[in-house]
Motif scaffolding. Structure first.
Motif, short mmCIF file in Angstrom:
data_model
loop_
_atom_site.label_atom_id
_atom_site.label_comp_id
_atom_site.label_asym_id
_atom_site.label_seq_id
_atom_site.Cartn_x
_atom_site.Cartn_y
_atom_site.Cartn_z
N MET A 121 0.84 -1.21 0.00
CA MET A 121 0.00 0.00 0.00
C MET A 121 0.88 1.25 0.00
N LEU A 122 1.89 1.28 0.85
CA LEU A 122 2.79 2.44 0.91
C LEU A 122 3.60 2.58 -0.38
N ALA A 123 3.92 1.46 -1.01
CA ALA A 123 4.71 1.48 -2.25
C ALA A 123 3.93 2.05 -3.43
N THR A 124 2.61 2.18 -3.31
CA THR A 124 1.84 2.80 -4.40
C THR A 124 2.21 4.27 -4.55
N GLY A 125 2.80 4.85 -3.50
CA GLY A 125 3.13 6.27 -3.52
C GLY A 125 1.95 7.17 -3.22
N LYS A 126 0.80 6.59 -2.90
CA LYS A 126 -0.40 7.38 -2.63
C LYS A 126 -0.54 7.72 -1.14
N PHE A 127 0.20 7.02 -0.28
CA PHE A 127 0.06 7.20 1.16
C PHE A 127 1.42 7.51 1.78
N SER A 128 1.43 8.42 2.73
CA SER A 128 2.69 8.81 3.37
C SER A 128 2.98 8.02 4.64
N SER A 129 1.95 7.41 5.22
CA SER A 129 2.16 6.61 6.42
C SER A 129 0.98 5.67 6.62
N ALA A 130 1.19 4.70 7.51
CA ALA A 130 0.13 3.76 7.87
C ALA A 130 0.26 3.44 9.35
N ARG A 131 -0.88 3.23 9.97
CA ARG A 131 -0.94 2.88 11.39
C ARG A 131 -1.92 1.73 11.53
N MET A 132 -1.50 0.67 12.23
CA MET A 132 -2.37 -0.48 12.46
C MET A 132 -2.69 -0.55 13.95
N VAL A 133 -3.97 -0.63 14.28
CA VAL A 133 -4.40 -0.71 15.67
C VAL A 133 -5.44 -1.82 15.83
N ARG A 134 -5.51 -2.37 17.02
CA ARG A 134 -6.53 -3.37 17.33
C ARG A 134 -7.72 -2.64 17.93
N VAL A 135 -8.91 -3.01 17.50
CA VAL A 135 -10.14 -2.44 18.04
C VAL A 135 -10.47 -3.20 19.33
N LEU A 136 -10.65 -2.46 20.43
CA LEU A 136 -10.83 -3.07 21.74
C LEU A 136 -12.30 -3.34 22.06
N ILE A 137 -12.91 -4.19 21.25
CA ILE A 137 -14.26 -4.64 21.52
C ILE A 137 -14.32 -6.15 21.27
N GLU A 138 -15.25 -6.80 21.91
CA GLU A 138 -15.47 -8.21 21.63
C GLU A 138 -16.60 -8.31 20.64
N GLU A 139 -16.32 -8.93 19.50
CA GLU A 139 -17.32 -9.09 18.45
C GLU A 139 -18.21 -10.29 18.75
N GLU A 140 -19.51 -10.13 18.56
CA GLU A 140 -20.43 -11.25 18.72
C GLU A 140 -20.11 -12.36 17.74
N MET A 141 -19.62 -11.99 16.56
CA MET A 141 -19.31 -12.98 15.53
C MET A 141 -17.97 -13.65 15.78
N GLY A 142 -17.23 -13.20 16.79
CA GLY A 142 -15.91 -13.75 17.06
C GLY A 142 -14.85 -13.02 16.26
N GLY A 143 -13.66 -13.58 16.23
CA GLY A 143 -12.56 -12.97 15.51
C GLY A 143 -12.00 -11.77 16.25
N THR A 144 -11.02 -11.16 15.62
CA THR A 144 -10.38 -9.96 16.16
C THR A 144 -10.50 -8.86 15.11
N THR A 145 -10.76 -7.65 15.56
CA THR A 145 -10.95 -6.53 14.64
C THR A 145 -9.78 -5.58 14.72
N TYR A 146 -9.32 -5.14 13.55
CA TYR A 146 -8.21 -4.20 13.42
C TYR A 146 -8.63 -3.04 12.53
N SER A 147 -7.98 -1.92 12.74
CA SER A 147 -8.14 -0.76 11.89
C SER A 147 -6.76 -0.38 11.37
N VAL A 148 -6.67 -0.20 10.06
CA VAL A 148 -5.43 0.29 9.48
C VAL A 148 -5.75 1.65 8.86
N GLN A 149 -5.00 2.66 9.27
CA GLN A 149 -5.24 4.03 8.82
C GLN A 149 -4.08 4.48 7.94
N TYR A 150 -4.40 4.73 6.68
CA TYR A 150 -3.41 5.18 5.70
C TYR A 150 -3.61 6.67 5.48
#
Length: 103
Positions: free
Chosen positions: A30-59
């Motif tokens: 994504m960064l190599a496309t040259g369209k984004f200057s930075s990226a941040r990956m964070v975990r969302v601190l909620i428990e999903e009813e459907m299970g799994g883990t949720t993340y947010s990546v902000q470009y």
């Protein structure tokens, strides 16, 4: 400044593989496309009813126009790779945010 936010819920069965792919392949591509200057990956601190883990990546993009160029020139191939690798084991949605101020 525009923040392109991708929120993804990832199933436990592919979590480790997805994390490695995200951090060592997808985000760098994504960064190599040259369209984004930075990226941040964070975990969302909620428990999903459907299970799994949720993340947010902000470009960070410099403008809406740059983000539009990403959609036209890069997004289809990058999204298709994720679908091919993880299919129904991940669920993503995207949000565009405009930075108003930082304090």
């Amino acid at each position: 400044m525009i923040i392109y936010n991708v929120t993804t819920n990832i199933h436990e069965s592919v979590h480790e593989k997805w994390m490695i792919w995200m951090q060592h392949k997808h985000i760098p591509e994504m960064l190599a496309t040259g369209k984004f200057s930075s990226a941040r990956m964070v975990r969302v601190l909620i428990e999903e009813e459907m299970g799994g883990t949720t993340y947010s990546v902000q470009y960070t993009a410099d403008s809406k126009e740059t983000l539009q160029r990403y959609y036209l020139e890069n997004a289809p191939a990058l999204r298709n790779e994720a679908l091919k690798l993880f299919g129904d084991k991940m669920l993503s949605f995207r949000t565009e945010l405009e930075l108003i101020s930082e304090h």
